[in-house]
Design a protein around this motif. Sequence first.
Motif, short mmCIF file in Angstrom:
data_model
loop_
_atom_site.label_atom_id
_atom_site.label_comp_id
_atom_site.label_asym_id
_atom_site.label_seq_id
_atom_site.Cartn_x
_atom_site.Cartn_y
_atom_site.Cartn_z
N ASP A 2 0.83 -1.19 0.00
CA ASP A 2 0.00 0.00 0.00
C ASP A 2 0.87 1.25 0.00
OD1 ASP A 2 -2.03 -1.83 0.31
OD2 ASP A 2 -1.89 -1.73 2.49
N VAL A 3 1.34 1.65 -1.18
CA VAL A 3 2.25 2.78 -1.25
C VAL A 3 1.53 4.09 -0.93
CG1 VAL A 3 3.73 4.12 -2.78
CG2 VAL A 3 3.76 1.64 -2.89
N CYS A 4 0.30 4.24 -1.40
CA CYS A 4 -0.45 5.46 -1.13
C CYS A 4 -1.34 5.25 0.07
CB CYS A 4 -1.29 5.84 -2.36
SG CYS A 4 -0.28 6.22 -3.80
N LEU A 5 -1.01 5.88 1.17
CA LEU A 5 -1.71 5.66 2.42
C LEU A 5 -2.43 6.92 2.84
CD1 LEU A 5 1.19 3.82 4.23
CD2 LEU A 5 -0.76 2.79 3.08
N SER A 6 -3.69 6.77 3.23
CA SER A 6 -4.46 7.93 3.64
C SER A 6 -4.15 8.29 5.08
CB SER A 6 -5.96 7.63 3.52
OG SER A 6 -6.36 6.69 4.49
N SER A 7 -4.49 9.52 5.48
CA SER A 7 -4.26 9.95 6.86
C SER A 7 -5.09 9.13 7.82
CB SER A 7 -4.59 11.44 7.00
OG SER A 7 -5.93 11.69 6.64
N GLU A 8 -6.25 8.62 7.37
CA GLU A 8 -7.06 7.78 8.25
C GLU A 8 -6.35 6.48 8.55
OE1 GLU A 8 -8.18 9.31 5.57
OE2 GLU A 8 -9.56 10.77 6.46
N GLN A 9 -5.56 5.97 7.58
CA GLN A 9 -4.84 4.71 7.78
C GLN A 9 -3.63 4.90 8.68
OE1 GLN A 9 -4.45 4.04 3.48
NE2 GLN A 9 -5.21 1.99 3.84
N GLN A 10 -3.13 6.12 8.78
CA GLN A 10 -1.91 6.36 9.53
C GLN A 10 -2.16 7.39 10.62
OE1 GLN A 10 1.80 6.71 7.71
NE2 GLN A 10 1.42 5.26 6.10
N ALA A 246 -2.86 -5.45 20.70
CA ALA A 246 -3.60 -4.31 20.13
C ALA A 246 -4.04 -4.65 18.72
CB ALA A 246 -2.75 -3.04 20.13
N GLU A 247 -5.18 -4.09 18.33
CA GLU A 247 -5.68 -4.23 16.97
C GLU A 247 -6.14 -2.88 16.44
OE1 GLU A 247 -7.68 -8.25 15.88
OE2 GLU A 247 -8.44 -7.72 17.88
N PHE A 248 -5.91 -2.65 15.16
CA PHE A 248 -6.32 -1.42 14.49
C PHE A 248 -7.14 -1.82 13.27
CE2 PHE A 248 -2.58 -0.60 16.96
CZ PHE A 248 -2.73 0.68 17.47
N PRO A 249 -8.44 -2.05 13.44
CA PRO A 249 -9.27 -2.57 12.34
C PRO A 249 -9.26 -1.69 11.11
CG PRO A 249 -10.42 -2.71 14.44
CD PRO A 249 -9.20 -1.89 14.68
N GLU A 250 -9.17 -0.37 11.29
CA GLU A 250 -9.23 0.54 10.14
C GLU A 250 -8.06 0.35 9.19
OE1 GLU A 250 -6.76 2.45 13.26
OE2 GLU A 250 -8.68 1.40 13.22
N SER A 251 -6.93 -0.18 9.70
CA SER A 251 -5.76 -0.40 8.84
C SER A 251 -5.36 -1.88 8.79
CB SER A 251 -4.57 0.43 9.34
OG SER A 251 -4.28 0.15 10.69
N SER A 252 -6.16 -2.75 9.41
CA SER A 252 -5.88 -4.20 9.43
C SER A 252 -4.54 -4.53 10.07
CB SER A 252 -5.94 -4.78 8.01
OG SER A 252 -7.19 -4.55 7.42
N VAL A 253 -4.13 -3.72 11.03
CA VAL A 253 -2.86 -3.93 11.73
C VAL A 253 -3.12 -4.58 13.08
CG1 VAL A 253 -0.88 -2.81 12.83
CG2 VAL A 253 -1.66 -2.04 10.59
N SER A 254 -2.32 -5.59 13.39
CA SER A 254 -2.34 -6.22 14.71
C SER A 254 -0.95 -6.11 15.31
CB SER A 254 -2.74 -7.70 14.60
OG SER A 254 -4.03 -7.84 14.06
N ILE A 255 -0.90 -5.97 16.63
CA ILE A 255 0.37 -5.92 17.35
C ILE A 255 0.44 -7.10 18.30
CG2 ILE A 255 1.87 -4.59 18.88
CD1 ILE A 255 0.67 -2.06 17.81
#
Length: 263
Positions: A2-10, A246-255
């Motif tokens: 995902d090269v183009c990342l929105s501010s919501e994702q980050q 931790a989970e970040f559903p909006e970016s599908s990231v898990s820690i």
Amino acid sequence: MDVCLSSEQQPGRLQEAPCTPDGCLEPAEGGPQEDSTNGPPGDPNKIEPSLRSLQKFVPTDYASYTQEHYLFAGTKIVIQESIESYGAVVWPGATALCQYLEEHTEELNLQDAKILEIGAGPGLVSIVASILGAQVTATDLPDVLGNLQYNLLKNTLKRAAHLPEVRELVWGESLEQHFPKSTFYYDYVLASDVVYHHYFLDKLLATMAYLCQPGTVLLWANKFRFSTDYEFLDKFKQVFDTTLVAEFPESSVSIFKGILKWD
């Protein structure tokens, strides 16, 4: 990827501004004070000698860089990025891990903690950990180290109690030679978005295990994209006692927190 990342994702990202490798030498707002003896007020090259005198590595000469702005630990952080290299871009796992470190600083006891980051890329996680008080060693492949060190110095000079160190780390190669267990101990090993569709996952897992000693906590943040990500997670659980923290559903990231299993 995902090269183009929105501010919501980050989370933590601020506005963006274009620049070139030679045009991003202005310190971030609230950053290190410039030495007035290096040039007249307003001279954009004033801080250049102090950065260059500390740099051992030269940033890769990509055709274009951009300045990406982030806000973590109450600090504006400016990262020089280029989409020409995976290692010169901040990925979603990095911003998620920064948010986790920021929200759990006291719980993690980061003040003066010894931290090594695997695959530090442009350095956002290492910068945030340094600002939060940790003693950080940021590692990556040789071609990434110049831009990594540039970003670290630019954002931590006179902002962090411990200036982060930059070291080359090729997964699975010469680990005992470059990071002997008798000399190097880390309270935390950090990794974000180092797992994706590539051929070095077994070497990555072996490197993670090697760098962990009794008492070391590994924090791994990952955006799950491919089946290989889940296959790696299964192997990770065989080597580490694993907890999803931790989970970040909006970016599908898990820690995940990993503690090396000992026989």
